[in-house]
Design a protein around this motif. Sequence first.
Motif, PDB file in Angstrom:
ATOM      1  N   LYS A 203       0.847  -1.207   0.000  1.00  0.00           N
ATOM      2  CA  LYS A 203       0.000   0.000   0.000  1.00  0.00           C
ATOM      3  C   LYS A 203       0.874   1.244   0.000  1.00  0.00           C
ATOM      4  O   LYS A 203       1.849   1.330   0.752  1.00  0.00           O
ATOM      5  CB  LYS A 203      -0.892   0.024   1.247  1.00  0.00           C
ATOM      6  N   THR A 243      -3.387  -7.646   5.610  1.00  0.00           N
ATOM      7  CA  THR A 243      -3.409  -6.397   4.849  1.00  0.00           C
ATOM      8  C   THR A 243      -3.003  -5.264   5.771  1.00  0.00           C
ATOM      9  O   THR A 243      -3.175  -5.365   6.986  1.00  0.00           O
ATOM     10  CB  THR A 243      -4.835  -6.049   4.360  1.00  0.00           C
ATOM     11  N   CYS A 245      -3.381  -0.820   6.038  1.00  0.00           N
ATOM     12  CA  CYS A 245      -4.024   0.360   5.446  1.00  0.00           C
ATOM     13  C   CYS A 245      -3.470   1.586   6.141  1.00  0.00           C
ATOM     14  O   CYS A 245      -3.378   1.626   7.365  1.00  0.00           O
ATOM     15  CB  CYS A 245      -5.530   0.276   5.612  1.00  0.00           C
ATOM     16  N   ASP A 289      -9.937  -1.038   5.983  1.00  0.00           N
ATOM     17  CA  ASP A 289      -9.914   0.197   5.204  1.00  0.00           C
ATOM     18  C   ASP A 289     -10.316   1.366   6.086  1.00  0.00           C
ATOM     19  O   ASP A 289     -11.235   1.258   6.896  1.00  0.00           O
ATOM     20  CB  ASP A 289     -10.859   0.102   4.006  1.00  0.00           C
ATOM     21  N   LYS A 332     -14.346  -1.888   1.786  1.00  0.00           N
ATOM     22  CA  LYS A 332     -13.921  -0.525   1.424  1.00  0.00           C
ATOM     23  C   LYS A 332     -14.885   0.461   2.050  1.00  0.00           C
ATOM     24  O   LYS A 332     -16.078   0.218   2.157  1.00  0.00           O
ATOM     25  CB  LYS A 332     -13.961  -0.340  -0.103  1.00  0.00           C
TER      26      LYS A 332
END
Lengths: 445, 610
Positions: A203, A243, A245, A289, A332
């Motif tokens: 990212k 992940t 963010c 997110d 999202k």
Amino acid sequence: MKVKMLSRNPDNYVRDTKLDLQRVPRNYDPTLHPFEVPREYVRALNATKLERVFAKPFLASLDGHRDGVNCLAKHPKNLATVLSGACDGEVRIWNLTQRNCIRTIQAHEGFVRGICTRFCGTSFFTVGDDKTVKQWKMDGPGYGEEEEPLHTILGKTVYTGIDHHWKEAVFATCGQQVDIWDEQRTNPICSMTWGFDSISSVKFNPVETFLLGSCASDRNIVLYDMRQATPLKKVILDMRTNTICWNPMEAFIFTAANEDYNLYTFDMRALDTPVMVHMDHVSAVLDVDYSPTGKEFVSASFDKSIRIFPVDKSRSREVYHTKRMQHVICVKWTSDSKYIMCGSDEMNIRLWKANASEKLGVLTSREKAAKDYNQKLKEKFQHYPHIKRIARHRHLPKSIYSQIQEQRIMKEARRRKEVNRIKHSKPGSVPIVSEKKKHVVAVVK
Amino acid sequence: METAPKPGSDVPPKKDKLQTKRKKPRRYWEEETVPTTDGASPGPPCNKKNRGPQRPKNAHILKKSRISKKPQVPKKPREWKNPESQRSLSGAQDPFPGPAPVPVEVVQKFCRIDKSRKLPRSKAKTRSRLEVAEAEEEETSIKAARSELLLAEEPGFLEGEDGEDTAKICQADIVEAVDIASAAKHFDLNLRQFGPYRLNYSRTGRHLAFGGRRGHVAALDWVTKKLMCEINVMEAVRDIRFLHSEALLAVAQNRWLHIYDNQGIELHCIRRCDRVTRLEFLPFHFLLATASETGFLTYLDVSVGKIVAALNARAGRLDVMSQNPYNAVIHLGHSNGTVSLWSPAMKEPLAKILCHRGGVRAVAVDSTGTYMATSGLDHQLKIFDLRGTYQPLSTRTLPHGAGHLAFSQRGLLVAGMGDVVNIWAGQGKASPPSLEQPYLTHRLSGPVHGLQFCPFEDVLGVGHSGGITSMLVPGAGEPNFDGLESNPYRSRKQRQEWEVKALLEKVPAELICLDPRALAEVDVISLEQGKKERIERLGYDPEAKAPFQPKPKQKGRSSTASLVKRKRKVMDEEHRDKVRQSLQQQQQQQKEAKAKSTGARPSALDRFVR
């Protein structure tokens, strides 16, 4: 003798005709408004109850994919457009206002691993299991034209994720290593690697646009600076991070969605302790997110629910689930910070309200004033036990509920053991490790 | 009046200069801003409301954000230097620069935060939030004070010529002097057949209900004199009370409590409240408190029809009751001279005050909840302070003793003694009535049986054995009502809407306590208890300060020895601090002990005290 009696002219207090508004003279003298604290408390209680009554967050389900939805992307310029990639290599573009699919592309063979839009919104990139990176035009092909990518890059290894730079024509992919590409070239301008494991997500930082973060399956989170040839530093956690963010408002802060059911918010300047550990999920967290305000983020989990966390709280403020929603793979938060989208295993994309009880549409000024007043009251009395109990109450599916109970028992047992260990050993010999520090194994620079 | 020059300023020489130099016509305010004068205050003229003789002169002027008592002297030189800065585009000068001044006393009335109490020690974040909240609160109180300018009505008053005693002025004189609309508010209802009468005004002051001992019950709109209902319940009526609106009426009859609507139709007969002598309605809690001959104080929730609490006062027959409108506590007067304070949440009285030798005959509490007036069989009338001390502020012996007492909205106290009513007035709204000299007196055609001031009107309703008398008492009622709270001119639709709102925010009965603002305060005791339990559960204090860990310095400088040295240094310092504090505490305790021992005379037995 001087005398004056209170004598009101009724004409000053009664409206002239039925078409007028009623006259309401005000006097804010506290003696005319007794019990203001208890009355405000009751109002706050009512407002909290109504909030729970009106909490209907689920808006729509977008169906059309023929396999699980693997990745989602927002259009940077258009609120209504959303892109999604599925496990069968299909990419669909959706219109949220009409709630239908406006375009379907068979982009890859095998999974669409990652999808991202260019900052200008004219094209988007996808990576797939077929070792290719493809750039597509956002608009559909003209009449008679074939659906073809603008560019296709054939790589040597499988790419597992992609992200585009926020200002320049540069994008990054990850797989065996993190590659940084110029859009015009077919070879990466730079390849960075640290360790030998596959990297699951990369990212770009939206504020400090040269910074990147990635997470790999050897349990680490690595930070890179695009201007340097080598990575900056990495932190190793207990378990794998799925992940990360970046916070769109605070350049230093990012949140990592971890396999150990937790999310960790880090300050990249001090990686040895996370700023906050967010616990509530009862299974691996798959995606995270941030809201565009940077105050909250949403996380998707394998436990078939999504949760909304405030950045500075360790517990979630909201949990969304439906009977039909399976493992949520991607999530999202829309750019107007009002909605949340999540893509799940059972081929649907779901649209939720970010504030479960918010009224959609245009509010009249009185509605708005009442809403603001109620909001302030709820805030003022939020710590009162009755109000807190009502505000916190959420219905949970039985599986999640029982797992929470189970994990609570396990945690309690572990804690009890630790307390006993401290109690029965020499004072100071058993260090007290805080929850924050427990999960960080090492920081390497 | 607004431009009256301050006594300190030297006005005459200024005027001379003006006349000699130029004779240009001036605005009335420019007199003060002539640059030649140095002593004149350029401050804006004082508050426009400062007109009536009964309003206090506001000497203190409020600055922009903080209430300061300093005169605005340091501002002056700047104004002289660049008068251009205050000029508008057209060249006109702003005669009233800065925000409008607000008198300090008015702001204090609206202030809800006690500034004298220090903020608790807390984390920086909490502290800053508290500070912001305080600043906001101050801003709101200033805004509320400023909005007083918009109040339309002025309170009434009655002043004698110099030397004339207002108590000697009789009703006929007042009626003759005032306007027709006010004069119409004075009337007598001759009802000799069914008396003596108890009466009650509705909360808006628009409606009047009365019930005679021999069963006569009536309700009317007393302003228009429109009768709503008139019935005979064929039973003795002890007391009568409007419920939250004028549509419902509670009547304490010989056996049971009955509720009628405004058509006179009996809606309920509440047999659980029997032999009720006195009724009180708590409008914000929707509770009807009944005191009975059997010695029970019963709270009936009229919105759901359930009895919330039935408390045994254990003091025999109860026939003296009043409510404190500030905190909804019920005051009961007993035959042993005590007044007990009750809340439905407690089985025992919140407080008991010994007020009289001999029984208590009447109790009344003023609208701010500060003063309680009691009268007893010992012919005394006392005013008590209810702000924690419960001490009598003033006492007066009356020739016959008062059988009935009532406070008006603006703090007037009325006492009914036989067939005479006496009214005493204080200095203002928040001061106790002075019992030296009555403000008004009136003789009725029969002994008084019920008294109440009409809300928002300068009217006192007296029920006696000869009927009902509506007296004019200038200065009794609150001149400016709040339209959303109780509006005498409300329409049916407005009343219905208000009813829904009021029912939605019905305060639970458990919240009745002596201090109604206690709910907004931090419960320190349970907070600390929770902290203690948490420490016990975790096995350590999570909020404790971590032990000092020296930071590694430059290369080569942080040898183990130096690190240990630095650590030791900090630890020693902390230890010394601790010792110093404990020593100070000890000294303080010794001092206190000494002060105590000198205060009381030493006893021979002190030597055995360890």
